[in-house]
Design a protein around this motif. Structure first.
Motif: not given
Length: 325
Positions: A175-178, A199-200, A312-319
């Motif tokens: 769930n990591y973001c850029p 892992q996403v 969405s790939p991650s619940f932790a990221c802002n698209a």
């Protein structure tokens, strides 16, 4: 219930292909998961998965079932080196005391050792940070002003030390973001070893490059791994559209496969390993029958263009931050 049942005998299990991580470690394309299983159910499911021919197991510290998973591995009779074991440590902040950077580092080191103890193993093949720090999930970005960057670096320091000690063959994140990678790359001294895996969430309906995550990670040399491959509703159950929808069932009927196999095949056909799970021995065998057949070009085009169920790939990221290559 799965939408289709195979009317033929199970084929001899095909060897599960693998992908090569950035450090040269080979990771199988499909893993038997254990999320939402207690220790007893995890023991039963993983025992069945190993008998069915699975060579990779996925668990986590906060699944609270690693003792059951470890017992299944120990009793399988399969040489340890033949089973690829993946586990996780939580991102910092679930325990308020770990919002402190030093405590975050110490807690991560403790959790990594706890993983080994509960699994009763001397090493794991892959360990990942389950999610970004809680403060980063609130802001939906690993920014410095929230303290997220500092904790990302602290956890990665602990992960690198664990890796250097030979207690994990590979290390990664989930769930990591850029922006989380930006934290690692801009650290002083520079963290030259990026995560080997992220892992996403990825499933049919999200397209082949949701929010640019696939192309971004390819450019970084980071292998994506898919969870929630059957959709992820608010009730944490598989999507009825994937299980019973016209697209998956019609394609499945054409190939004499189940809708679940069709959905899994679509993910792995992109070169992305998938985590799946079942408490049914027959379904586990079915989940491994992914390489004796292929989607047609038309199948693939229809599935690539499909846009439901959403995800969405991650619940932790802002698209909006996923400005990608």
């Amino acid at each position: 219930m799965r939408s289709l049942l195979l009317a033929v005998a199970w084929p001899v299990a095909t060897a599960v292909p693998s992908v090569t991580l950035s450090n040269g470690v080979e990771m199988p394309m499909v893993a038997a998961g254990s999320w939402q299983y207690n220790s007893s159910t995890a023991y039963s499911s993983i025992t069945s998965a190993l008998k069915a021919g699975f060579t990779m197991i996925d668990t986590a510290l906060d699944y609270h079932n690693q003792d059951g998973v470890g017992k299944a591995i120990a009793e399988s009779g399969i040489p340890r080196e033949k089973i690829f074991v993946e586990t996780k440590v939580p991102g910092c902040g679930l325990d308020p005391s770990t919002m402190n950077v030093f405590n975050c580092y110490q807690a991560t080191k403790r959790d990594l050792e706890t993983d080994l103890k509960l699994l009763n193993l001397s090493y794991v093949d892959l360990v990942i940070v389950h999610f970004p720090p809680i403060s980063s999930m609130i802001t939906r970005s690993c920014n410095s002003w929230s303290g997220g960057c500092q904790m990302v670096r602290a956890q990665w320091k602990a992960m690198n030390e664990f890796y250097a000690e030979g207690k994990a063959r590979a290390i990664g994140v989930s769930n990591y973001c850029p922006s989380c990678y930006d934290c690692l790359e801009s650290s002083n001294p520079v963290m030259t070893r990026l995560p080997m895996v992220n892992q996403v969430q990825l499933h049919l309906g999200m397209g082949t490059d949701p929010e640019g995550f696939v192309s971004y990670h390819k450019a970084k040399g980071i292998q994506l791994q898919a969870y929630s491959v059957l959709g992820n509703s608010m009730t944490h159950h598989a999507s009825s559209e994937i299980l019973n929808g016209n697209l998956t069932t019609s394609i499945g009927k054409a190939h004499n496969k189940s809708s679940v196999q069709v959905a899994l095949k679509w993910v792995i056909s992109q070169g992305i390993p998938a985590v799946t799970k079942s408490s049914s021995s027959e379904h586990l065998k079915e989940d491994l029958d992914l390489w004796s057949w292929n989607l047609t070009t038309q199948d693939k085009q229809l599935m690539d263009a499909h846009r439901s169920p959403k995800g969405s790939p991650s619940f932790a990221c802002n698209a909006a931050e996923a400005v990608l290559v």
